[in-house]
Design a protein around this motif. Structure first.
Motif, mmCIF file in Angstrom:
data_model
loop_
_atom_site.group_PDB
_atom_site.id
_atom_site.type_symbol
_atom_site.label_atom_id
_atom_site.label_comp_id
_atom_site.label_asym_id
_atom_site.label_seq_id
_atom_site.Cartn_x
_atom_site.Cartn_y
_atom_site.Cartn_z
ATOM 1 N N THR A 110 84.392 36.993 -15.865
ATOM 2 C CA THR A 110 85.810 37.096 -15.526
ATOM 3 C C THR A 110 86.086 38.325 -14.681
ATOM 4 O O THR A 110 86.803 38.262 -13.662
ATOM 5 C CB THR A 110 86.659 37.148 -16.810
ATOM 6 O OG1 THR A 110 86.410 35.977 -17.588
ATOM 7 C CG2 THR A 110 88.141 37.225 -16.478
ATOM 8 N N THR A 136 85.452 28.337 -16.734
ATOM 9 C CA THR A 136 86.715 28.882 -17.238
ATOM 10 C C THR A 136 86.815 30.371 -16.968
ATOM 11 O O THR A 136 87.887 30.883 -16.599
ATOM 12 C CB THR A 136 86.841 28.613 -18.753
ATOM 13 O OG1 THR A 136 86.776 27.212 -18.999
ATOM 14 C CG2 THR A 136 88.157 29.153 -19.296
ATOM 15 N N SER A 152 89.598 31.893 -14.649
ATOM 16 C CA SER A 152 90.490 32.896 -15.235
ATOM 17 C C SER A 152 90.551 34.153 -14.379
ATOM 18 O O SER A 152 91.636 34.703 -14.144
ATOM 19 C CB SER A 152 90.020 33.245 -16.648
ATOM 20 O OG SER A 152 90.024 32.121 -17.486
#
Length: 450
Positions: A183, A249, A253
Motif C-alpha cells: 500500500t 486490494t 488502496s
C-alpha cells in the motif's frame, strides 16, 4: 529389541531423511511460485527414488504435508513443513529441478542429494541486491514508456519505484505486514505523478502511476492460481486467489488514497488524461515491452543465459496482442490468446532447455499486466463515477485472470500435441522403441463434468 531401538534402525533413518529431503524440495518449489501439481509430483519422485513408495503429498499455500503408509503394515509416518515466503529465485529453482531430474533416475546417493540441496539453498544470488532494486525500477520505467510516457516520465517512474521499494523494505525490517508495504509503495508511486500534475509538468504524468503499478502487480501468483484451479487443486487455488486479491486490494488502496486526497485538494485530474498503451508495433513500444520483460526477468533472478529467450517471448506477446487489436478482438480475449502463444513458446523452450517454463512465461507477460485499467478505475471512483470505475476494475481483474489462463493453455496445447510431461521419453531396448507408461495426473481424469 525395544521400540526405541527399532525407530533408530538404518532403514527407518533413511526413510526420515528421504521424506525430509522431499519436504525441503517442495518448500523451495512452492516458495518460487510452482503449481501444486508440480510440487506434489516432484516430492513423490524424490521419495520413490530413495525407496519410500506409497507417499501422499498434501500441498497448500502455507504448509506441505507428506505421508507414508508402508505396505508391510508398519506404522505410517507423517511429516509437515511450513512454507515461509522469500524472494523468488529462478536460478535456484532451475538448480532444484535439475537435481530432481538426476535423483529420480536413481543414480544420486541420498547423502549426495542432501549435500547438493544444502549447496543450492546457500548459493549466492546471481545478481546483487542493488541490481534487483534497479531492475524493479526499470520495470516501471519501461511500462511508462510502453503507455506513451517520455524520458522524463520514465525517470520519474524509476524514482517513484525506488522510493516505494525502499520504504517497503524499511517497513519489512520493522515487522509491518506485507499488505501495508505494498500500500505504501502504491501511495508513493501515485504521489509522484500527482505532484507532477499539480506543478503543471508538460508530460503525461499519469504514466508514472501505471509504471509503478505494473511493478507491484502479482503476475506470478496469478499464473499459479489459475494453474492450480485447472489442475483440480481447488483448495490451493482458492488460497492463491485470496493472495492475489489482497495484493490487488493493497495496490488499489494505495492509489485510491492518493487520488482521493488529490481530487479533494483540487489537483486537476481527469479520466481523459489516463494513458493507454499505443497499440502499435513501433520501436518505442517494442522497446518498452522487451524492457518490462527483461526487468522482470532480472528481478526474478533469471540466469543470464535465459534472458534472450525471455526477451523474445516479451516481444512476441506484445506483437500478437497488437495484431489481435487490429483485428478488433476484445481486450480480454486478445490478452488470453497472446498469453497462450507465449505459454506455448515458453513451454517448448523449457522442454528443450530442461528448465521450468515459468522462467520464460512469467517475465514475458509483464507488458500485458492491467496497470492502466487499475489506475483508470480508481480515478473514476475518486471522481464520483462509481459505475464506470467498477467496470474498469472488473476489466483489470478479468485481464489478470485471462493472462494466467492463457499461459496455462499454451502449456496444455504442447502437452496435447507432444505428450510432454505425460509420458517419459521414448528409449530404445534393442531394435524396439518402448514407450513408458503414462504418469498419473488427477486433472486428466475424465468425469464429463459430473
Amino acid at each position: 529389541m525395544s521400540a526405541s531401538s527399532l525407530e533408530r534402525t538404518p532403514a527407518k533413518h533413511d526413510l526420515y531423511r528421504a521424506m525430509a529431503l522431499a519436504l525441503r524440495v517442495g518448500e523451495l518449489l512452492l516458495g518460487s511460485g510452482e503449481g501444486t501439481e508440480t510440487v506434489a509430483g516432484a516430492m513423490r519422485r524424490i521419495t520413490n527414488a530413495y525407496g519410500v513408495p506409497h507417499c501422499e503429498a498434501d500441498v497448500n499455500l502455507s504448509a506441505i504435508t507428506l505421508s507414508h503408509v508402508p505396505s508391510d503394515g508398519s506404522v505410517p509416518v507423517t511429516a509437515e513443513r511450513r512454507v515461509r515466503r522469500f524472494l523468488p529465485d529462478y536460478d535456484r529453482l532451475i538448480a532444484v529441478h535439475e537435481m530432481i531430474r538426476e535423483t529420480s533416475g536413481g543414480s544420486v546417493p541420498l547423502e549426495e542429494a542432501e549435500a547438493r540441496l544444502r549447496k543450492i539453498t546457500r548459493r549466492v544470488r546471481v545478481y546483487p541486491n542493488w541490481f534487483l532494486v534497479t531492475a524493479l525500477a526499470l520495470i516501471a520505467s519501461s511500462a511508462s514508456i510502453l503507455v506513451g510516457g517520455g524520458a522524463l516520465v520514465a525517470v520519474a517512474a524509476f524514482v517513484a519505484t525506488v522510493l516505494g521499494d525502499r520504504a517497503s523494505a524499511w517497513l519489512a525490517r520493522r515487522g509491518v505486514a506485507e499488505f501495508f508495504q505494498i500500500t505504501v509503495a502504491a501511495v508513493l508511486g501515485s504521489l509522484v505523478a500527482v505532484l507532477m500534475v499539480a506543478i503543471g509538468a508538460p508530460v503525461r504524468a499519469e504514466a508514472v502511476v501505471v509504471g509503478a503499478v505494473v511493478a507491484l502487480l502479482p503476475g506470478r501468483p496469478m499464473v499459479a492460481c489459475v494453474q492450480d484451479g485447472i489442475a483440480g487443486e481447488y483448495v490451493t487455488a482458492t488460497a492463491r486467489l485470496f493472495e492475489v486479491f489482497f495484493i490487488l486490494t493493497a495496490v488499489v488502496s494505495g492509489i485510491g488514497i492518493t487520488l482521493y486526497a488529490a481530487v479533494r485538494l483540487g489537483v486537476p485530474l481527469t479520466v481523459e488524461d489516463v494513458p493507454a498503451a499505443p497499440l502499435l508495433i513501433r520501436p518505442e513500444q517494442l522497446l518498452g515491452a522487451v524492457g518490462v520483460t527483461l526487468s522482470f526477468a532480472v528481478a526474478l533472478l533469471v540466469p543470464l543465459r535465459h534472458l534472450v529467450p525471455a526477451a523474445v517471448g516479451g516481444a512476441m506477446v506484445w506483437m500478437v496482442f497488437v495484431q489481435l487489436h487490429v483485428w478488433q478482438v476484445p481486450v480480454v480475449l486478445a490478452t488470453a490468446v497472446s498469453a497462450a502463444v507465449v505459454g506455448l513458446f515458453g513451454s517448448a523452450y523449457a522442454l528443450r532447455a530442461q528448465v521450468p517454463s515459468m522462467v520464460i512465461t512469467i517475465p514475458a507477460i509483464g507488458s500485458l499486466l492491467p496497470g492502466t485499467a487499475l489506475y483508470r478505475g480508481m480515478l473514476e471512483v475518486s471522481l464520483g463515477h462509481g459505475g464506470a470505475g467498477q467496470e474498469s476494475l472488473l476489466q483489470a481483474l478479468s485481464t489478470a485472470l485471462a493472462l494466467g489462463a492463457g499461459v496455462i493453455l499454451g502449456a496444455e496445447i504442447l502437452r496435447a500435441v507432444t505428450g510432454s510431461d505425460l509420458t517419459r521419453r521414448v528409449r530404445r531396448q534393442g531394435p524396439r522403441r518402448v514407450r513408458r507408461p503414462f504418469i498419473s495426473r488427477p486433472a486428466a481424469r475424465r468425469t464429463r463434468g459430473y
